[in-house]
Design a protein around this motif. Sequence first.
Motif, short mmCIF file in Angstrom:
data_model
loop_
_atom_site.label_atom_id
_atom_site.label_comp_id
_atom_site.label_asym_id
_atom_site.label_seq_id
_atom_site.Cartn_x
_atom_site.Cartn_y
_atom_site.Cartn_z
N GLN A 215 -49.43 5.23 67.90
CA GLN A 215 -50.52 4.51 68.58
C GLN A 215 -50.08 3.11 68.99
O GLN A 215 -50.47 2.62 70.06
N LYS B 155 -48.11 6.88 60.00
CA LYS B 155 -48.89 7.85 60.78
C LYS B 155 -49.62 7.22 61.96
O LYS B 155 -50.16 7.93 62.82
N LYS B 156 -49.63 5.88 62.03
CA LYS B 156 -50.25 5.19 63.16
C LYS B 156 -49.22 4.55 64.09
O LYS B 156 -49.58 3.86 65.04
N ALA C 243 -52.38 -1.74 62.31
CA ALA C 243 -52.18 -1.10 63.61
C ALA C 243 -53.36 -1.29 64.55
O ALA C 243 -53.18 -1.60 65.74
N ASP C 244 -54.58 -1.13 64.05
CA ASP C 244 -55.75 -1.24 64.92
C ASP C 244 -55.88 -2.62 65.54
O ASP C 244 -56.26 -2.76 66.71
N LYS D 104 -53.18 -3.20 68.24
CA LYS D 104 -53.59 -2.57 69.50
C LYS D 104 -54.62 -3.44 70.23
O LYS D 104 -54.57 -3.59 71.45
N ASP E 293 -56.24 4.20 53.62
CA ASP E 293 -55.32 3.54 54.56
C ASP E 293 -55.55 2.04 54.65
O ASP E 293 -54.62 1.29 55.00
#
Length: 273
Positions: free
Chosen positions: A246, A242-243, A214-215, A218, A16
């Motif tokens: 989130q 898939k994220k 994505a991380d 966030k 990923d």
Amino acid sequence: MVDKYYELTMTLQNEDVVEFIADFVANIAGDGLEVGRNRIIVRSENDLSNVEDAVSSLVGTLGGTIEIEYKMEIKENEDWIATYQNSIEPIEVGKFYIYPSWYEAKEDKINIKIDPALAFGSGHHATTFSCLEVIGRYVHEDDRVLDVGCGSGILGLASTKLGAKVDLCDTDPISVDSCEQNFALNSAEYEELWEGSANQAEGEYDVVIANIIADVLKFIVHDLKKATKSDGILILSGILDKKETQVTEMYGDLELIERTEKEEWVTLVYRNR
């Protein structure tokens, strides 16, 4: 031609993050890269120890959640740089024409010249492609724009060529240098460029762009919202499908006005209501 060249192979346990690490490496290594499913190969006539050190440092700042195995080799030289350059072709994205310096500009397009270390940061990758399409629709003349995690600077350049006043930032100093060089290559000017993130921005912006992962989206959610003025536009990209949930959970208080999916990558456009 030099007789030898260096080859650094990075094998990643998590597929990923291959795109993320490759994009980071693209701003460090000015030569050719090869990206596979869980592997990144860097080749250069110069020692690549600095690339390994920079990636290790990046992984450290992310809490060591990314596992990478490194292998450095010295090999007999081939004309792989010319082979790589021949493999990179210009690309049209909406209003924009992205091309390396060994091609000619197009009269009927907004031209952006980028000499890529690889396809990332040059419009070929799905996230950059989608961001350029969205920028063409939402950025207007005299808008104040912030490009967070600017990398090569291509998204800020696109906004500048639409008449916007652009600030850019990246936590990687090599990306900051690369961005500065690409603006100079295009005879374009930015307002401010700094090493760091959105928390150092002053005031509010009509459009905020964050093509990261994505991380990180966030993690800096409050900084991005704060930088986006009331009724302004926030463009988020670099999100694996898939994220997506989130990310949307963290930005649920904003109005989602557009969602674009290309391959397995999602770009979200919010209005700050």
